[in-house]
Design a protein around this motif. Structure first.
Motif, short mmCIF file in Angstrom:
data_model
loop_
_atom_site.label_atom_id
_atom_site.label_comp_id
_atom_site.label_asym_id
_atom_site.label_seq_id
_atom_site.Cartn_x
_atom_site.Cartn_y
_atom_site.Cartn_z
N ALA A 85 39.78 97.05 17.77
CA ALA A 85 39.45 96.46 19.07
C ALA A 85 38.50 97.38 19.83
O ALA A 85 38.73 98.59 19.93
N ASN A 86 37.45 96.80 20.39
CA ASN A 86 36.48 97.56 21.17
C ASN A 86 36.76 97.45 22.66
O ASN A 86 37.23 96.42 23.14
N GLU A 87 36.48 98.51 23.39
CA GLU A 87 36.64 98.52 24.84
C GLU A 87 35.44 97.87 25.51
O GLU A 87 34.30 98.14 25.14
N GLU A 88 35.71 97.01 26.49
CA GLU A 88 34.65 96.41 27.29
C GLU A 88 35.11 96.37 28.74
O GLU A 88 36.30 96.45 29.04
N LYS A 108 43.75 92.50 21.64
CA LYS A 108 44.09 92.33 20.23
C LYS A 108 44.90 91.04 20.08
O LYS A 108 45.69 90.72 20.95
N ARG A 109 44.69 90.36 18.99
CA ARG A 109 45.46 89.14 18.78
C ARG A 109 45.91 89.01 17.32
O ARG A 109 45.25 89.50 16.40
N PHE A 137 47.04 93.15 25.52
CA PHE A 137 45.97 93.69 26.35
C PHE A 137 46.29 95.12 26.74
O PHE A 137 47.45 95.49 26.90
N SER A 138 45.28 95.90 26.96
CA SER A 138 45.42 97.20 27.62
C SER A 138 44.30 97.31 28.64
O SER A 138 43.14 97.03 28.33
N VAL A 222 47.60 103.49 31.84
CA VAL A 222 47.22 102.27 31.12
C VAL A 222 48.25 101.18 31.40
O VAL A 222 49.46 101.43 31.33
N VAL A 223 47.79 99.99 31.73
CA VAL A 223 48.66 98.84 31.92
C VAL A 223 48.61 97.99 30.65
O VAL A 223 47.54 97.53 30.24
N PHE A 224 49.76 97.80 30.02
CA PHE A 224 49.84 97.00 28.80
C PHE A 224 50.48 95.65 29.11
O PHE A 224 51.35 95.55 29.97
N GLU A 225 50.04 94.64 28.39
CA GLU A 225 50.62 93.31 28.54
C GLU A 225 50.67 92.63 27.18
O GLU A 225 49.69 92.68 26.42
N ASP A 226 51.80 92.03 26.86
CA ASP A 226 51.98 91.31 25.61
C ASP A 226 52.35 89.86 25.90
O ASP A 226 53.29 89.60 26.67
#
Length: 339
Positions: A85-88, A108-109, A137-138, A222-226
Motif C-alpha cells: 500500500a502506498n501513502e497518499e 488496504k483491502r 485504513f491508517s 496513527v489512527v487505524f480503522e477496520d
C-alpha cells in the motif's frame, strides 16, 4: 403453434456451443496495480456538510479457482488482497469553506468470494453466493490549512455553540467529573483546564471552547480503522474456456451486484465497535478479460476489474462512521492452469 422446449433451446443456444461445452475445473494466480478512491461524507459535522477525498495505488494479487460439480454446476473460490500500500494525501473539504484538514493515508483491502455457478452450457453462467470484504485504513501526519479557522468560526456561530449553551454544557460536565473524581478531557483524552494543588482541574469557558475547536494537530500518532462486511452477491459471467479449450484466444466477462448483510467497524479513536445487519448498502463487481491458451491446460489472461463498495452512515450515540464509498480499478495479469 407450440414450440417444444428442446427446439426453443436450440434457437437460443447454438448447437455447436452445446456440443462443445465441458464443465472443467481450473485454478489461477495473478498480480496487478490497483487504483483506489475512497471518500467519506456527512451532512452534519457541526451542522455543516463535508467530504473527504483520497486516491492512491496499490500492488495487489488475486488467486483462486473454479471447481466443477456435475454437468451444469460448480463454484468459484477466489481471493484478492493488497500486497503493498502506498501513502497518499487525504483532504477534508467543506463545500462552503474549502479544505480544512489534510493527512497521510494508506488503504488496504481484502476480498474473499464464494460463488455458486449454474451453466447455460454456452459459456454463459449465473452466479449466486457471498463476498467477505475487509478494508483497513491508517491516517497520520494530520495538519490544518489556511481554512481551518473559518470552519471553527462557522461552528461557534451556531446557536448550540453560543457562550450560554457552552456554559450550560460545561457546568453539567464539571458536576459529573467531580462526582466521578475524574477530569474533563479533550479529543486526545488529555485533561483540560488548570491543575490545582489538590489535583483537580479548574476549567474555564475559554478552556472548554479551545477543547471543542476542530484542531487536526491534536491528533497524534496513527489512527487505524477496520471495516469488515459480509455481502450476498448475484450476477452473470462468461468464459470461453468452457466451450473451447484448444490453443487460441480466451475471453472472460462478469458482472455482479450485492447487498451487505452484516458490517463491523472499529476505529482506534473510539472505545467501541459499530455493527449492523442489513443496512441497505450495496456492492458492485465487473470484469473483462482477454488472453491466450498456449495449451488446453495452461493460459494467460489480461483482465480489467472494477469494484465499488457503498456503505451508509453507521452510528451508535456519538460514535459513527459517515457515508463512505470505495472504488477500485485494477488491470491484472493472471496465469490459469488445469493440470
Amino acid at each position: 403453434m407450440n414450440i417444444k422446449p428442446l427446439l426453443l433451446a436450440s434457437l437460443i443456444i447454438p448447437a455447436t456451443a452445446m456440443a462443445e461445452f465441458e464443465n472443467a475445473s481450473y485454478s489461477y494466480l495473478g498480480v496487478g496495480q490497483e487504483t483506489l478512491e475512497y471518500s467519506e461524507s456527512t451532512n452534519d459535522f457541526g451542522g455543516l456538510k463535508f467530504k473527504t477525498k483520497y486516491k492512491g495505488s496499490n500492488l495487489v494479487q488475486k488467486s483462486g479457482g473454479y471447481t466443477a460439480v456435475g454437468e451444469k454446476y460448480g463454484f468459484f473460490l477466489s481471493t484478492s488482497s493488497t500486497l503493498l500500500a502506498n501513502e497518499e494525501r487525504e483532504k477534508w473539504r467543506f463545500p462552503s469553506i474549502g479544505v480544512v484538514q489534510e493527512d497521510d493515508m494508506t488503504v488496504k483491502r481484502t476480498a474473499i468470494d464464494i460463488l455458486g455457478v449454474f451453466h447455460l452450457q454456452n459459456g454463459h453462467f449465473f452466479n449466486l453466493g457471498s463476498r467477505y470484504n475487509s478494508v483497513s485504513f491508517s491516517r497520520f501526519n494530520f495538519s490544518s490549512t489556511d481554512r481551518t479557522n473559518e470552519l471553527n468560526a462557522a461552528i461557534f456561530a451556531r446557536a448550540d455553540h453560543s457562550d450560554a449553551e457552552l456554559t450550560k454544557q460545561l457546568n453539567d460536565l464539571i458536576a459529573k467529573a467531580q462526582a466521578a473524581n475524574v477530569c474533563i478531557t479533550n479529543s486526545s483524552k488529555q485533561c483540560i483546564g488548570t491543575k490545582q494543588a489538590d489535583g483537580s482541574y479548574n476549567v474555564s469557558l475559554e478552556d472548554f471552547k479551545e477543547a471543542k475547536k476542530f484542531n487536526p494537530e491534536a491528533t497524534s500518532g496513527v489512527v487505524f480503522e477496520d471495516m469488515a462486511s459480509w455481502s450476498l452477491l448475484a450476477g452473470w459471467g462468461y468464459d470461453s474456456y468452457f466451450i473451447r479449450k484448444e490453443i487460441g484466444m480466451r475471453y472472460q466477462f462478469a458482472f455482479r451486484v450485492g447487498t451487505a448483510i452484516y458490517e463491523s467497524v472499529l476505529n482506534t479513536k473510539n472505545n467501541k465497535s459499530l455493527t449492523r445487519s442489513f443496512g441497505g448498502d450495496w456492492d458492485l463487481h465487473a470484469l473483462a478479460g482477454v488472453g491466450y491458451q498456449f495449451r488446453p491446460e495452461f493460459g494467460v489472461m489480461a483482465t480489467l476489474e472494477y469494484n465499488m463498495i457503498h456503505r451508509e452512515e453507521i452510528r451508535d450515540g456519538n460514535v459513527f462512521l459517515p457515508v463512505n464509498d470505495l472504488k477500485a480499478l485494477s488491470p491484472q495479469i493472471t496465469a490459469n492452469w488445469a493440470f
